[in-house]
Design a protein around this motif. Structure first.
Motif, PDB file in Angstrom:
ATOM      1  N   THR A 154       9.269  29.946   7.784  1.00  0.00           N
ATOM      2  CA  THR A 154       9.004  30.211   6.267  1.00  0.00           C
ATOM      3  C   THR A 154       7.905  31.558   6.253  1.00  0.00           C
ATOM      4  O   THR A 154       7.248  31.832   7.217  1.00  0.00           O
ATOM      5  N   PRO A 155       7.941  32.075   5.091  1.00  0.00           N
ATOM      6  CA  PRO A 155       6.828  33.277   5.005  1.00  0.00           C
ATOM      7  C   PRO A 155       5.581  33.040   5.211  1.00  0.00           C
ATOM      8  O   PRO A 155       4.737  33.874   5.679  1.00  0.00           O
ATOM      9  N   ASP A 156       4.893  31.657   5.110  1.00  0.00           N
ATOM     10  CA  ASP A 156       3.598  31.480   5.301  1.00  0.00           C
ATOM     11  C   ASP A 156       3.492  31.141   7.020  1.00  0.00           C
ATOM     12  O   ASP A 156       2.171  30.933   7.168  1.00  0.00           O
ATOM     13  N   GLY A 157       4.351  30.957   7.658  1.00  0.00           N
ATOM     14  CA  GLY A 157       4.389  30.877   8.836  1.00  0.00           C
ATOM     15  C   GLY A 157       4.059  29.224   9.323  1.00  0.00           C
ATOM     16  O   GLY A 157       3.675  28.734  10.486  1.00  0.00           O
ATOM     17  N   SER A 158       4.270  28.275   8.340  1.00  0.00           N
ATOM     18  CA  SER A 158       3.927  27.015   8.577  1.00  0.00           C
ATOM     19  C   SER A 158       5.101  26.293   8.932  1.00  0.00           C
ATOM     20  O   SER A 158       4.750  24.834   9.392  1.00  0.00           O
ATOM     21  N   THR A 159       6.368  26.527   8.693  1.00  0.00           N
ATOM     22  CA  THR A 159       7.485  25.634   8.995  1.00  0.00           C
ATOM     23  C   THR A 159       8.403  26.402   9.578  1.00  0.00           C
ATOM     24  O   THR A 159       8.841  27.601   9.512  1.00  0.00           O
ATOM     25  N   LEU A 160       9.119  25.798  10.786  1.00  0.00           N
ATOM     26  CA  LEU A 160      10.064  26.279  11.529  1.00  0.00           C
ATOM     27  C   LEU A 160      11.405  25.149  11.194  1.00  0.00           C
ATOM     28  O   LEU A 160      11.103  24.060  11.211  1.00  0.00           O
ATOM     29  N   ILE A 161      12.649  25.994  11.040  1.00  0.00           N
ATOM     30  CA  ILE A 161      13.596  25.037  10.867  1.00  0.00           C
ATOM     31  C   ILE A 161      14.752  25.609  11.816  1.00  0.00           C
ATOM     32  O   ILE A 161      14.859  26.774  11.925  1.00  0.00           O
ATOM     33  N   VAL A 162      15.446  24.702  12.361  1.00  0.00           N
ATOM     34  CA  VAL A 162      16.490  24.874  13.295  1.00  0.00           C
ATOM     35  C   VAL A 162      17.784  24.214  12.816  1.00  0.00           C
ATOM     36  O   VAL A 162      17.812  23.349  12.688  1.00  0.00           O
ATOM     37  N   GLY A 163      18.782  24.995  13.182  1.00  0.00           N
ATOM     38  CA  GLY A 163      20.168  24.475  12.752  1.00  0.00           C
ATOM     39  C   GLY A 163      20.696  23.758  14.097  1.00  0.00           C
ATOM     40  O   GLY A 163      20.427  24.323  15.134  1.00  0.00           O
ATOM     41  N   GLU A 164      21.064  22.441  13.894  1.00  0.00           N
ATOM     42  CA  GLU A 164      21.773  21.771  14.862  1.00  0.00           C
ATOM     43  C   GLU A 164      23.391  22.041  14.853  1.00  0.00           C
ATOM     44  O   GLU A 164      24.094  20.996  13.834  1.00  0.00           O
ATOM     45  N   THR A 165      23.984  22.873  15.210  1.00  0.00           N
ATOM     46  CA  THR A 165      25.269  23.152  15.053  1.00  0.00           C
ATOM     47  C   THR A 165      26.117  21.938  15.297  1.00  0.00           C
ATOM     48  O   THR A 165      27.276  22.044  14.296  1.00  0.00           O
ATOM     49  N   LEU A 166      25.922  21.005  16.405  1.00  0.00           N
ATOM     50  CA  LEU A 166      26.805  19.853  16.632  1.00  0.00           C
ATOM     51  C   LEU A 166      26.136  18.640  15.906  1.00  0.00           C
ATOM     52  O   LEU A 166      26.716  17.565  16.337  1.00  0.00           O
ATOM     53  N   GLY A 167      25.208  18.898  15.152  1.00  0.00           N
ATOM     54  CA  GLY A 167      24.578  17.817  14.658  1.00  0.00           C
ATOM     55  C   GLY A 167      24.572  17.450  13.168  1.00  0.00           C
ATOM     56  O   GLY A 167      24.129  16.382  12.560  1.00  0.00           O
ATOM     57  N   ASN A 168      25.541  18.385  12.414  1.00  0.00           N
ATOM     58  CA  ASN A 168      25.573  18.279  10.989  1.00  0.00           C
ATOM     59  C   ASN A 168      24.271  18.215  10.137  1.00  0.00           C
ATOM     60  O   ASN A 168      24.041  17.715   9.105  1.00  0.00           O
ATOM     61  N   ARG A 169      23.268  19.226  10.570  1.00  0.00           N
ATOM     62  CA  ARG A 169      22.040  19.222   9.969  1.00  0.00           C
ATOM     63  C   ARG A 169      21.326  20.476  10.280  1.00  0.00           C
ATOM     64  O   ARG A 169      21.466  21.084  11.294  1.00  0.00           O
ATOM     65  N   TYR A 170      20.057  20.711   9.606  1.00  0.00           N
ATOM     66  CA  TYR A 170      18.963  21.587   9.831  1.00  0.00           C
ATOM     67  C   TYR A 170      17.838  20.559   9.992  1.00  0.00           C
ATOM     68  O   TYR A 170      17.616  19.529   9.397  1.00  0.00           O
ATOM     69  N   THR A 171      16.916  20.447  10.891  1.00  0.00           N
ATOM     70  CA  THR A 171      15.835  19.959  11.325  1.00  0.00           C
ATOM     71  C   THR A 171      14.558  20.889  11.260  1.00  0.00           C
ATOM     72  O   THR A 171      14.476  22.018  11.520  1.00  0.00           O
ATOM     73  N   ALA A 172      13.517  20.470  10.539  1.00  0.00           N
ATOM     74  CA  ALA A 172      12.320  21.108  10.266  1.00  0.00           C
ATOM     75  C   ALA A 172      11.340  20.647  10.900  1.00  0.00           C
ATOM     76  O   ALA A 172      11.171  19.327  11.406  1.00  0.00           O
ATOM     77  N   PHE A 173      10.072  21.266  11.183  1.00  0.00           N
ATOM     78  CA  PHE A 173       8.920  21.082  11.969  1.00  0.00           C
ATOM     79  C   PHE A 173       7.736  21.748  11.422  1.00  0.00           C
ATOM     80  O   PHE A 173       7.991  22.983  10.829  1.00  0.00           O
ATOM     81  N   ASP A 174       6.599  21.274  11.389  1.00  0.00           N
ATOM     82  CA  ASP A 174       5.403  21.851  10.972  1.00  0.00           C
ATOM     83  C   ASP A 174       5.163  22.678  12.119  1.00  0.00           C
ATOM     84  O   ASP A 174       5.109  22.346  13.275  1.00  0.00           O
ATOM     85  N   LEU A 175       4.760  23.988  11.747  1.00  0.00           N
ATOM     86  CA  LEU A 175       4.343  25.035  12.916  1.00  0.00           C
ATOM     87  C   LEU A 175       2.845  25.251  12.869  1.00  0.00           C
ATOM     88  O   LEU A 175       2.356  25.758  11.758  1.00  0.00           O
TER      89      LEU A 175
END
Length: 299
Positions: A154-175
């Protein structure tokens, strides 16, 4: 869904991936010609490097140098003064081919791998997300991911979001400021996590297979849907609020927002992704369409 004109920016590739916009041009990898190229919006190509072990994700370090994923030997390469050198070796942390990455403001690289040999139809296994620090140190920062692929920060650098191609989802983390990932959570869910024991079974259980992606200024993600022949605009939670379908039955395997105003969506399209079907062909194309909301964040 909005109807849009889709144009061809460039054709004649084998399988394009890792698209980025920088300095007035698109930058892409081609898995099976092994080329990393800079392509202007009017379709003029400059080949920057050849990566014999298959290039994928692209990004830039704070000093402006280009780094490239070398998939089959699990390395990140640095391109400087026209010469490729090894930047980091992630072999001990990979269960499959090294893949896409995103780089934070401090120059830390976050990168996933396939987890298993999908080209050979091996039994699906989860994979890890790795962080590569500026000294080349590799740290596993998340595990149990179902084919971690395209990622955004995200623009503020606080969140990383990764796609799980074989998981039917996006997962987010606090960075965190130190580069660690915490507060793991589902950012978008398209269906249940597949339970198949073969690649075919898992693919058959996917609703959306998020591949290469880009974040926009409204906090939505444009994602290539690797099983849907389209790019989708995903809202937090998982609602699909827009889509752009590829022509001629082509699949879409990566996308990126760019152009001078950030409102051009570039899509990497090909009939399929399998190496034995793509390596000897030149049927991949780069497609582009105008969208309403501009790019934001990284990459």
């Amino acid at each position: 869904m909005t109807s849009r004109d889709v144009g061809v920016v460039f054709s004649g590739g084998a399988f394009f991936e890792g698209p980025r916009w920088r300095d007035g041009a698109w930058w892409v990898s081609d898995f099976y010609t092994h080329r990393v190229s800079r392509i202007t919006p009017d379709g003029r190509e400059t080949v920057l490097a050849e990566v014999g072990q298959q290039p994928s994700g692209l990004g830039w370090l704070p000093d402006g140098s280009l780094v490239v994923v070398s998939m089959k030997d699990h390395r990140i390469l640095r391109l400087a003064d026209g010469t490729l050198s090894s930047y980091a070796d992630l072999s001990e942390h990979c269960g499959g081919l090294l893949n896409d990455m995103v780089i934070d403001e401090a120059g830390r690289i976050y990168i996933g791998d396939f987890g298993f040999d999908i080209m050979a139809g091996a039994e699906p296994r989860t994979a890890t997300l790795k962080r590569v620090d500026s000294d080349g140190t590799v740290t596993v920062v998340a595990d149990g991911l179902h084919f971690p692929n395209g990622s955004v920060i995200t623009p503020d650098g606080s969140t990383l979001i990764v796609g799980e191609t074989l998981g039917n989802r996006y997962t987010a983390f606090d960075l965190s400021a130190d580069g660690s990932l915490t507060n793991r959570r589902v950012w978008a869910e398209f269906g249940a996590v597949p339970t198949g024991t073969t690649t075919e079974e898992v693919i058959g259980q996917l609703v959306i297979a998020p591949d290469g992606c880009a974040l926009d200024a409204e906090g939505h993600i444009w994602a290539a849907d690797a099983v849907g022949n389209r790019a989708v605009r995903v809202a937090p939670g998982g609602a699909v609020v827009d889509e752009i379908r590829a022509p001629d039955g082509l699949g879409v395997f990566a996308c990126m927002l760019g152009g001078d105003d950030g409102r051009t969506l570039l899509m990497c399209a090909a009939p399929d992704f399998y190496e034995h079907l793509r390596a000897g062909t030149r049927e991949a194309v780069l497609l582009a369409a105008d969208v309403d909301v501009p790019h934001a964040g990284r990459p």
